[in-house]
Scaffold this motif. Structure first.
Motif, PDB file in Angstrom:
ATOM      1  N   MET A 126     -32.428-108.805  18.115  1.00  0.00           N
ATOM      2  CA  MET A 126     -33.577-108.227  17.452  1.00  0.00           C
ATOM      3  C   MET A 126     -34.764-109.159  17.670  1.00  0.00           C
ATOM      4  SD  MET A 126     -34.131-107.189  13.453  1.00  0.00           S
ATOM      5  CE  MET A 126     -32.510-106.556  13.319  1.00  0.00           C
ATOM      6  N   ASN A 127     -35.824-108.628  18.199  1.00  0.00           N
ATOM      7  CA  ASN A 127     -36.975-109.484  18.467  1.00  0.00           C
ATOM      8  C   ASN A 127     -37.998-109.407  17.335  1.00  0.00           C
ATOM      9  OD1 ASN A 127     -37.996-106.993  18.888  1.00  0.00           O
ATOM     10  ND2 ASN A 127     -38.411-107.247  21.053  1.00  0.00           N
ATOM     11  N   ARG A 128     -39.033-110.205  17.478  1.00  0.00           N
ATOM     12  CA  ARG A 128     -40.028-110.367  16.425  1.00  0.00           C
ATOM     13  C   ARG A 128     -40.800-109.080  16.147  1.00  0.00           C
ATOM     14  NH1 ARG A 128     -43.299-114.775  14.244  1.00  0.00           N
ATOM     15  NH2 ARG A 128     -45.358-113.945  13.792  1.00  0.00           N
ATOM     16  N   THR A 129     -41.144-108.339  17.193  1.00  0.00           N
ATOM     17  CA  THR A 129     -41.939-107.126  16.981  1.00  0.00           C
ATOM     18  C   THR A 129     -41.153-106.077  16.189  1.00  0.00           C
ATOM     19  OG1 THR A 129     -41.273-106.283  19.152  1.00  0.00           O
ATOM     20  CG2 THR A 129     -43.345-107.472  19.025  1.00  0.00           C
ATOM     21  N   PHE A 130     -39.862-105.965  16.469  1.00  0.00           N
ATOM     22  CA  PHE A 130     -39.028-105.020  15.724  1.00  0.00           C
ATOM     23  C   PHE A 130     -38.958-105.416  14.255  1.00  0.00           C
ATOM     24  CE2 PHE A 130     -34.824-103.339  14.413  1.00  0.00           C
ATOM     25  CZ  PHE A 130     -35.137-101.990  14.530  1.00  0.00           C
ATOM     26  N   ALA A 131     -38.831-106.708  13.987  1.00  0.00           N
ATOM     27  CA  ALA A 131     -38.782-107.186  12.603  1.00  0.00           C
ATOM     28  C   ALA A 131     -40.100-106.902  11.891  1.00  0.00           C
ATOM     29  CB  ALA A 131     -38.465-108.675  12.574  1.00  0.00           C
ATOM     30  N   LEU A 132     -41.207-107.094  12.569  1.00  0.00           N
ATOM     31  CA  LEU A 132     -42.508-106.816  11.967  1.00  0.00           C
ATOM     32  C   LEU A 132     -42.692-105.317  11.696  1.00  0.00           C
ATOM     33  CD1 LEU A 132     -44.817-109.269  13.933  1.00  0.00           C
ATOM     34  CD2 LEU A 132     -44.038-109.444  11.570  1.00  0.00           C
ATOM     35  N   ILE A 133     -42.185-104.481  12.590  1.00  0.00           N
ATOM     36  CA  ILE A 133     -42.253-103.032  12.369  1.00  0.00           C
ATOM     37  C   ILE A 133     -41.451-102.652  11.136  1.00  0.00           C
ATOM     38  CG2 ILE A 133     -41.530-100.806  13.308  1.00  0.00           C
ATOM     39  CD1 ILE A 133     -42.323-101.904  16.083  1.00  0.00           C
TER      40      ILE A 133
END
Length: 66
Positions: A1-8
């Motif tokens: 899981m990358n950072r952009t997915f976590a922010l979304i």
């Protein structure tokens, strides 16, 4: 899981909090649909905290591997 997915996911949880706040009847917050809205707010806050812990653990893991 990358950072952009976590922010979304965090943004979606914030959106759910905003929606559930509109459903809460502040005169009777523990009756009817207000209870369900409060549970939704708490669940969204838990999701945000978990995602922040996950992101922090990834940063720590990245520093330890260097």
């Amino acid at each position: 899981m990358n950072r952009t997915f976590a922010l979304i996911l965090i943004l979606l949880a914030l959106g759910l909090i905003a929606y559930n706040v509109t459903l809460v009847d502040f005169e009777n917050p523990i009756q009817g649909d207000s209870t369900i809205a409060l549970i939704g707010i708490v669940a969204s806050l838990c999701a945000i905290v978990l995602m922040l812990i996950f992101m922090t653990s990834k940063k720590i893991d990245k520093k330890l591997k260097k």
